[in-house]
Design an enzyme around this catalytic site. Structure first.
Site, mmCIF file in Angstrom:
data_model
loop_
_atom_site.group_PDB
_atom_site.id
_atom_site.type_symbol
_atom_site.label_atom_id
_atom_site.label_comp_id
_atom_site.label_asym_id
_atom_site.label_seq_id
_atom_site.Cartn_x
_atom_site.Cartn_y
_atom_site.Cartn_z
ATOM 1 N N ARG A 1 37.244 50.478 59.467
ATOM 2 C CA ARG A 1 37.476 49.158 58.884
ATOM 3 C C ARG A 1 38.418 48.315 59.759
ATOM 4 O O ARG A 1 39.263 47.582 59.269
ATOM 5 C CB ARG A 1 38.012 49.288 57.452
ATOM 6 C CG ARG A 1 37.030 49.912 56.485
ATOM 7 C CD ARG A 1 37.607 49.999 55.087
ATOM 8 N NE ARG A 1 38.672 50.987 55.032
ATOM 9 C CZ ARG A 1 39.583 51.084 54.075
ATOM 10 N NH1 ARG A 1 39.559 50.215 53.068
ATOM 11 N NH2 ARG A 1 40.518 51.994 54.096
ATOM 12 N N GLU A 2 38.199 48.416 61.070
ATOM 13 C CA GLU A 2 39.055 47.703 62.008
ATOM 14 C C GLU A 2 38.997 46.189 61.807
ATOM 15 O O GLU A 2 40.036 45.500 61.870
ATOM 16 C CB GLU A 2 38.656 48.036 63.451
ATOM 17 C CG GLU A 2 38.929 49.459 63.874
ATOM 18 C CD GLU A 2 37.773 50.419 63.604
ATOM 19 O OE1 GLU A 2 37.744 51.497 64.214
ATOM 20 O OE2 GLU A 2 36.897 50.082 62.768
ATOM 21 N N LYS B 1 38.173 44.481 59.077
ATOM 22 C CA LYS B 1 38.845 44.148 57.807
ATOM 23 C C LYS B 1 40.351 44.041 58.017
ATOM 24 O O LYS B 1 40.992 43.054 57.611
ATOM 25 C CB LYS B 1 38.542 45.231 56.765
ATOM 26 C CG LYS B 1 39.426 45.185 55.524
ATOM 27 C CD LYS B 1 39.252 46.451 54.699
ATOM 28 C CE LYS B 1 40.242 46.483 53.535
ATOM 29 N NZ LYS B 1 40.009 45.429 52.536
ATOM 30 N N CYS C 1 35.741 37.791 37.293
ATOM 31 C CA CYS C 1 35.558 39.212 37.561
ATOM 32 C C CYS C 1 36.911 39.908 37.422
ATOM 33 O O CYS C 1 37.906 39.292 37.067
ATOM 34 C CB CYS C 1 35.007 39.429 38.980
ATOM 35 S SG CYS C 1 33.333 38.815 39.234
ATOM 36 N N GLU D 1 43.257 49.677 34.775
ATOM 37 C CA GLU D 1 42.502 50.590 35.636
ATOM 38 C C GLU D 1 43.246 51.031 36.901
ATOM 39 O O GLU D 1 42.648 51.155 37.970
ATOM 40 C CB GLU D 1 41.150 49.969 36.015
ATOM 41 C CG GLU D 1 40.326 49.547 34.816
ATOM 42 C CD GLU D 1 39.045 48.815 35.195
ATOM 43 O OE1 GLU D 1 38.644 48.846 36.369
ATOM 44 O OE2 GLU D 1 38.442 48.207 34.296
ATOM 45 N N HIS E 1 37.586 35.547 43.543
ATOM 46 C CA HIS E 1 37.235 35.865 44.922
ATOM 47 C C HIS E 1 37.906 34.916 45.915
ATOM 48 O O HIS E 1 37.634 34.982 47.116
ATOM 49 C CB HIS E 1 35.718 35.845 45.108
ATOM 50 C CG HIS E 1 35.030 36.966 44.398
ATOM 51 N ND1 HIS E 1 34.728 36.908 43.060
ATOM 52 C CD2 HIS E 1 34.599 38.174 44.822
ATOM 53 C CE1 HIS E 1 34.135 38.038 42.703
ATOM 54 N NE2 HIS E 1 34.051 38.823 43.748
#
Length: 776
Positions: free
Chosen positions: A21-22, A24, A744, A502, A712
């Site tokens: 995940r570089e 990211k 969401c 959660e 988002h």
């Protein structure tokens, strides 16, 4: 012009986030202000260079155009939008004089800033990848603009690689776009095709002049009949577009790829335009019919015979046979995966904690590249040349079929015993009355979708527990402390229906996969979901059952801390399937019912523990909808039935919620109604409540919560903005059936922005309640 030979083996795209995940990490560091744009660009360059080298190592050619140039900092549709100048007016000030869009501007268009909302986001065909929706109007000025793809091609050429630049094709780009807010009624973005095609012609001419021999144009819109534009309009547009591009000069050779389904009657249309190569999906689609085969003689057919959408090793012999069938029909045949490999993780090699036998059944991106290279050799040299590989694949398939747990008689007997009554919850009016009496909620009840921010401390604690560095008791206490914090925060904010937040869940599907038989989870199997966000889809390999309760202890602990209702939070059967890599040896509907029965047992245990509201999220309901209308009724039948089987054991007084996001609500509104949930929350903030019109027109009769806070984006919506969205929602939903909630879950947001946004949400709700009371 002389047509260069198309490579015998190729791929349509490769995972973009990096094996670790570089990308990211680099982009998010830039967003946080922890690094510069130059640093992020340098990390992205290093990843592109490493990916090209890896693909050559796996067997693709360095100079034969077999490697697509298809990287992206956020989204390939946004990349195409900025390349053709389709930047919304509100962001035009960010565009350079030469049309360039630097990383800061690009990120702002994707994520929004201040009062400027980002582009809408929705699902890319029938995948869990989210793309940004272009905004096109009559006055959108198309022009060759950002040349990032050209720069990346030149970068590769300097390193000794002749790659194949890739864009979203013009037909698909416009078919997926939405009209701008000021567009006249009846306007369709596809109306602007004649203005857009010359821009593509210029961009690909520049690539040809730079040395590109092939350009890839992705046209998945041509495999579906479920877009707003009719299939006839799309076929006409494709013929017009590719005749024009094929006649342009100078230009590279054109490879038009059509993944995710069957091209059908679009195949001869494309083949007659003068393009040199066409990619067809032979996993989701069929071998061309007799009526269409005659058109293939003039083109190279790129046979998508390896499943790019799933991770199973598959039947290599059958894949070779599918490619062989095309050899006498086409000018040439090449081999590829059916789709871009962005939908699968990098490699199985790093999954050392998976069971060795299970690993032998799998093929991630690198393994699929190897399969494509092997099949190309078999196509060229004959089956005997790859006999060992064919035998190994067949043996793995047989071992998989015979493995313990793949078929469990008791589970199959329980599914077979289901009746219509097991999918019928009973009278809606009786449920409403029972729930009103049990819950006593205010008008416009406020809640969240489920998750609260996953802080670094939460993730570190979970990782330490997984490594065995802290005890079960210490881990449980840390999670209880976080739940107490979340409950206290919600009470302080004044929310009406609470959630436990959660903290114990790494992912809304993986968490359940870790507690259900028939699943396995990866350590490094990251797949891009949208932008810099990635998920690790679980592997559903066998028959599914629930050995013990999963969520009951966490929910009941949260409920013990407050007098307000607390929702139990479950992920629905369709979403568990959609966001996992699912077994491909039986119908999806059969697998969905197994998952549904496990959830039915969980709901029963939550009820018995005193939880009066249970949310069963189905954000992926629209995602799996087949792209052809003729196939949709069967899917909707089994997907709705699986949800109803999961929830229909609940008592009348138990309020069942469901949640859908980025799901093109209007396309599946009848199916959503058929789910029978008492409350349905849906994404709506980024689209400015467009969904409300669909709700009103459909006669949707139960409670609904169209989102008023776009999670988002890092923006904090003002009280005024949220108030406006609530008032807009009331235009289509009676106040007695309207819930107020974010779009969401809040897992990916930070606490500061989350708290500010929820505070504004509650304040806006109270203001509207007062207006309604005054009006009454």
């Amino acid at each position: 012009m002389t047509t260069p030979t198309f490579p015998a083996a190729t791929i349509l795209g490769y995972p973009r986030i990096g094996p670790n995940r570089e990308l990211k990490k680099a982009v998010e560091a830039f967003w946080r202000g922890a690094s510069s744009a130059e640093s992020a660009e340098a990390d992205a360059f290093a990843l592109r260079r490493a990916n090209r080298a890896r693909l050559v190592e796996l067997g693709l050619g360095a100079t034969d155009s077999s490697i697509p140039e298809a990287s992206s900092y956020y989204d390939h549709v946004l990349d195409t939008a900025v390349a053709v100048g389709a930047v919304p007016t509100r962001f035009q000030s960010l565009v350079g004089q030469d049309g360039s869009v630097d990383l800061s501007a690009y990120s702002t268009i994707a994520r929004g800033a201040g009062e400027d909302a980002p582009l809408e986001m929705t699902k890319w065909f029938d995948s869990n990848y989210h793309y940004l929706v272009p905004e096109i109007g009559p006055d959108t000025v198309f022009a060759p603009s950002d040349r990032r793809r050209l720069a990346e091609f030149q970068e590769a050429l300097a390193d000794g690689y002749r790659t194949r630049p890739a864009f979203v094709g013009p037909v698909t780009f416009l078919a997926l776009a939405k009209p701008t807010d000021d567009a006249p009624e009846g306007f369709r973005p596809l109306d602007r095709l004649a203005d857009l095609v010359p821009v593509y012609a210029t961009l690909i001419a520049e690539l040809a002049e730079a040395g590109a021999e092939w350009v890839q144009l992705d046209e998945p819109a041509l495999v579906t009949d479920s877009l707003p534009d009719s299939r006839e309009a799309l076929l006409t547009a494709a013929e017009t577009t590719y005749r024009a591009l094929a006649a342009a000069s100078p230009r590279p050779s054109l490879f038009v790829a059509a993944p995710y389904g069957d091209l059908g009657e679009a195949l001869p249309v494309l083949a007659g335009t003068g393009v040199e190569a066409i990619g067809i999906d032979l996993v989701r689609g069929a071998t061309p019919s007799e009526a269409h085969r005659a058109a293939l003689g003039a083109v190279t057919v790129v046979a998508g015979v390896i499943d790019g959408h799933n991770i199973w090793r598959g039947d290599l012999g059958a894949a070779l046979a599918a490619a062989e069938e095309l050899v006498p029909l086409a000018a040439a045949v090449a081999v590829s995966p059916s789709t871009s490999l962005l939908h699968v993780p990098h490699t199985v090699d790093v999954e050392t904690e998976l069971d060795a036998e299970l690993r032998s059944w799998l093929a991630f991106a690198d393994e699929k590249v190897g399969q494509v290279v092997t099949l190309a050799r078999g196509l060229r040299d004959g089956r005997d040349a790859i006999a060992t590989e064919l035998d190994d694949a067949a043996a793995a398939l047989q071992r998989r079929a015979d493995a313990p747990g793949v078929r469990v008689p008791a589970i199959r007997e329980r599914v077979a015993a289901l009746t219509d009554d097991d999918a019928n919850r009973g009278d809606v009016a009786a449920r409403i009355a029972a729930q009103e009496a049990a819950l006593g909620l205010d008008l416009l009840p406020t809640t969240t979708i489920g998750s609260f921010p996953q802080t670094g401390d939460i993730r570190k604690t979970r990782a330490a527990h997984a490594r065995g560095d802290i005890s079960d008791a210490d881990y449980e206490q840390a999670m209880r402390d976080e739940i107490a914090r979340v409950i206290d925060l919600q009470e302080e904010l004044g929310l009406d229906v609470l959630v436990h937040g959660e903290p114990e869940r790494n992912d809304m599907v993986q968490y359940f996969a870790e507690h259900l038989d028939g699943f396995a989870v990866t350590q490094h199997g990251w797949v891009q979901s949208y932008g810099s966000r990635a998920t690790r889809p679980s592997i559903l390999w066998g028959d599914v059952s629930r050995p013990a309760p999963i969520t009951v202890a966490w929910s009941t602990y949260a409920a013990s801390l407050t007098d307000k209702p607390v929702k139990g939070m479950l992920t629905g059967p369709v979403t568990i399937l959609a966001w996992s890599f699912v077994r491909d040896d039986q119908p999806l509907g059969d697998t969905a019912l197994q998952v549904a029965l496990a959830l039915r047992d969980e709901i029963s245990d939550l009820e018995a523990a005193g939880i009066g509201i249970v949310q069963v999220d189905e954000p992926a309901l629209r995602e799996l909808l087949p792209l052809r209308r003729a196939d949709q009724p069967a899917y909707l039948d089994w997907s709705v039935r699986s949800f109803r089987v999961a929830t229909s054991g609940a008592a009348d007084a138990t309020q069942i919620h469901t949640h859908l996001c980025y799901s093109e609500f209007a396309q599946v509104i009848d199916a959503i109604d058929a789910l029978g949930a008492d409350v349905t929350s849906i994404e709506a903030a980024r689209s400015r409540m467009e969904v409300v019109d669909d709700v009103a027109a459909s006669g949707f009769s139960r409670a609904v919560g169209p989102g008023v806070y776009d999670i988002h984006s890092p923006r904090v919506p003002s009280v005024q903005e949220v108030t406006g969205l609530i008032e807009r929602a009331l235009d289509g939903v009676p106040a007695t059936r309207l819930w107020i909630n974010p779009d969401c879950g809040l897992k990916t947001r930070g606490y500061e922005e989350t708290t500010a946004s929820l505070r504004n949400l509650v304040a806006a709700t109270r203001a509207v309640r007062e207006e309604l009371a005054a009006g009454a």
